[in-house]
Structure formats: C-alpha cells, structure tokens
Enzyme design. Sequence first.
Site, PDB file in Angstrom:
ATOM      1  N   SER A 117       0.840  -1.198   0.000  1.00 42.15           N
ATOM      2  CA  SER A 117       0.000   0.000   0.000  1.00 42.15           C
ATOM      3  C   SER A 117       0.873   1.246   0.000  1.00 42.15           C
ATOM      4  O   SER A 117       2.072   1.164   0.254  1.00 42.15           O
ATOM      5  CB  SER A 117      -0.895   0.007   1.243  1.00 42.15           C
ATOM      6  OG  SER A 117      -0.141   0.457   2.351  1.00 42.15           O
ATOM      7  N   LYS A 118       0.238   2.388  -0.248  1.00 38.51           N
ATOM      8  CA  LYS A 118       1.047   3.618  -0.290  1.00 38.51           C
ATOM      9  C   LYS A 118       1.665   3.947   1.059  1.00 38.51           C
ATOM     10  O   LYS A 118       2.693   4.592   1.136  1.00 38.51           O
ATOM     11  CB  LYS A 118       0.242   4.785  -0.855  1.00 38.51           C
ATOM     12  CG  LYS A 118      -1.032   5.118  -0.142  1.00 38.51           C
ATOM     13  CD  LYS A 118      -1.724   6.248  -0.886  1.00 38.51           C
ATOM     14  CE  LYS A 118      -3.055   6.597  -0.258  1.00 38.51           C
ATOM     15  NZ  LYS A 118      -3.774   7.598  -1.046  1.00 38.51           N
TER      16      LYS A 118
END
Length: 502
Positions: free
Chosen positions: A258-259
Amino acid sequence: MSVRVRFAPSPTGALHIGGVRTALYNYLFARQQGGKFLLRIEDTDQNRFVPGAEDYIIESLKWVGLIPDEGVGFGGDYGPYRQSDRKAIYQKYALDLVERGHAYYAFDTPEDLEALRQKEANFTYNQFTRSSLVNSLTLSESELRARLEAGTPYVVRLKVEPDVEIRIRDLIRGEVVFHSSEVDDKVLLKADGMPTYHLANIIDDHLMEITHVIRGEEWLPSTAHHVLLYQGFGWADTMPQFAHLPLILKPVGNGKLSKRDGAKFGMPVFPLDWVGATEEDRFPGFREAGFLPQAVVNFLALLGWHPGGDQELFSIEELISAFSIEHISKSGARFDFEKAKWFNQKYIQASAPEYLAGLIKPLAETKGYSVSAAFLLQVVALMKERVTFLPDFIEQGYYLFERVREYDTETVQKKWTANTAVLFSDMMRFLEQIEPFEATNLEASVKQFVQEQGVKPGDVLPLLRIALAGTMKGPAVFDMAVALGREETLARLQLFVNTFNR
Ligand code: GLU
C-alpha cells in the site's frame, strides 16, 4: 487482427508503482506483437478526480520510457482518449442497452437505498431485490413515461439474468466461472449522466478495438459484469482477451503493497515524488531517490514474470523479445526493495560515464557546487562501483566537491607519531615537484619516498587518505589526489597537519 492494448489509469492521485508495472506489461506485449499501446485516462468519477494526477501519469510513463503510441497527450485515430471528453458516447450506448433489454432505468433515490442498507446490512440491488424496487421493470409503461417526461432523476442499471454461468478465459488464471446470482445489477449511467467505470471501460475497449485487457487482479470480479455487457451490446465476438496480473505484496508480512508501506519500510512506492494538497498526501518517488529508469523497468518486469532460467538483467529489447503472458505467475509478487537497490547498482555500474555525469550534474548544482564536465567524469569513475543511488555520488563522495567536514580522529590518533608533522611537510615538498601528477606515478613515488624516510607506507598512507577524504572508506587515495589536483591536495595536507599538530 493486430494487437491493441491499453493502460487505463484513473487520475485519482499519484500513480502507484503497481500501475507502472501494469503499463510495462502492456507495453512489452504490444512491442513484441508489433501492436499498439494506448493510454486512456479514466476520469469519469468526478468525486475522486485529483488535479495534477493526469500529468503525473504521463510524466511517469515518459520517465520509464513507456511511450504510448496513442492516447492523451500522444494523439491517435481513436480519440478522444480522456473519458470525460466522451460523455455523449456513453449516454447513447446506455440507452441502447435499455432498448435491447439488457439494462433498465432505476428511480430509487440515494436516500431510499440508504434506508434499505440501514435495514439490511448487505443489501444489494440485484435480480432478487429489483422486483420490489422502483425501476422500469416494475413501473407500468405510463408511470415510466410520466417519470421520464417529468425529468425525474434516474440511473441506468445492468440487468443480470438469473441462473447463467459467466465464463472468463483468463490468459494467466485459466477458466474463471461466476454464477449470475453473485453478480449485482451495477449502475452503468449515473444520475448526473456520467457513466460508471464499467460502462465507459467496455464501450471504449470496444470502440478503440482493444484486443487484450492486461490489468490488476483486483478487476477480476468486475470482469463478470464486463462479459455480460459485451454480450448485451452484441459484441461478444470481438470481446478482448483478459489477463489479470498478480498482486504486488508488502516486503514482509501479509497483504497488498500500500502507499503507506513506503514510509513504513523506508522506500518509495511511487515512480516520482508526489506532492498532494495535504501533508499526508506527499510521497517520495523512485526517480528522486536516485534510481535509473532502466533499473526500475528491469525490477518491475520481474515482479510477477520470469521467462525461466536464471538471467536477471534484461535490457528493454531483451524484455520485449522474452516477454510472454504465459510466464506471468498467478500468485502475488513480493516487493523486495533490496532487490530494487541491487538492480540500481548494476545499472549504474553498467552505464556510460557521460550519461551518469549528465544525471549527477544537476544534483551537484543544487548543492551549490560548480564543476566541470571533466571533473564529473572523474567523480563518476571514482564512485561508480561504490554507490547505490545517484545522490550517493555527491553525498558519499562530498569530499571530492568540498573540504573534509569531519576527520576519522580515532584512526588519526592511532597513527599519529611525534614524527608525523615533519614527515608531512617533507611529503608536501615532494608532492609539489612530482611529475606527472598521475595516480600510478604518485603511488610508486610516494611509497618509495616514505620508505626512504624509514617509515612503513601502512603507517602513513591511511593518514594521507584521511587528510584528503576524512575517512578510511572511499576510492583509492592516489586517484582522489589526482581528481582533486595538486594544489587542492597540498592545501588539504596542510589543513590536516594544522588540525592535528598540537
Ligand atoms: N481505471 C481502472 C484503473 O484505474 C482501469 C482498470 C482496467 O484496466 O480496466 O485501474
């Protein structure tokens, strides 16, 4: 039929590195098949539109060298390639689908639907519930006409038929079967006249004559709706083939990268720096971290694909010729940042010195160093085998650009004797004369000189190195002396003696 593939990102923020991999696989496939690679911007969701995201996508593709043959910013005969510029097309097709009996008008207000969701947590609009809701399947002909004439807001929904099997032949996963009872009546056209992703995506893939849809695994469930749409429009014969790419997983632990993992693991997960509107919406990029685009391409290519054998370094030409959808794995690929660093080192080592010098020039200038092209080539030669990232040339090798900031005093204290200051003064006189001021000659002559003074080179050369660079690490001492030049070398020796001769 010639191959046409597309990369179809939504401009909802920075383009995740996984998106770059999707673009890369599409690009490799198109190039290998002698086909076309398109960039289509899917911006129909106005609520999620983020200014700057489209430019970011285009700049990212350019940086890694994946230049579309057609698309937003690249021209082509199938445009416009930005979905918000195609609004009228979608409305026409949505109504056409209603005419054909595969879609219907639904008048339930957002409040009605919310109330239903409150009552029943997993309420879905589908073949089981639609008969008790307000839509063109339950209203009489005259009620329907009255509502349409009065301009009552409506959405258009897909009419999923009961009891059918939807078969998808995925090029990576084989046959995937959905039962229509699991498939909801998705909204195709929203009350504001904008299409949803599903409708716009299918119409565009059809009109743009897309032959293969290569995209992330998260779109696999949607594909059931897409197949029904192709059938509903009567386009089943020219439906593209599907290939759903494996997820990119966190470096350790479970789940999708994920970011937020960027900050957590101290690595970029975006191609370029992204500066959003808020503090939380700022992310570092591979480019600014000092990666070469070729290294990023090689790293991403092997994240979920390998042709077999143990070759790891592939030029873009080699990737194009070796690529095949059959060798893409079904299971998720771990995002191993150490591997990305390894690729970068390899690519830096293999790069032409002029190319690297050109890349580090602006980095040196930002630090306020003004340096000649010839000097940068020397820096490259000295540091190339030692760095991982481009800024390392300047940061690790700062002493090539400016005077030593900090000496390794511990080593100095170990080696410094009552004789050292005098020895250094004599050595400076010696270095003033020596010709040519060139590494091999310096090494041989200085060693001989030191021995003639009755001292072992191993007791003096470390001090010489610390005088020039401050540290025991770094390039060979006489190579550094040559890069610094005679005058600067002498100045640093003098400074060193002044510092320690107390
Ligand atoms: N707009 C979708 C996305 O943002 C495209 C999915 C597809 O390739 O069909 O990923």
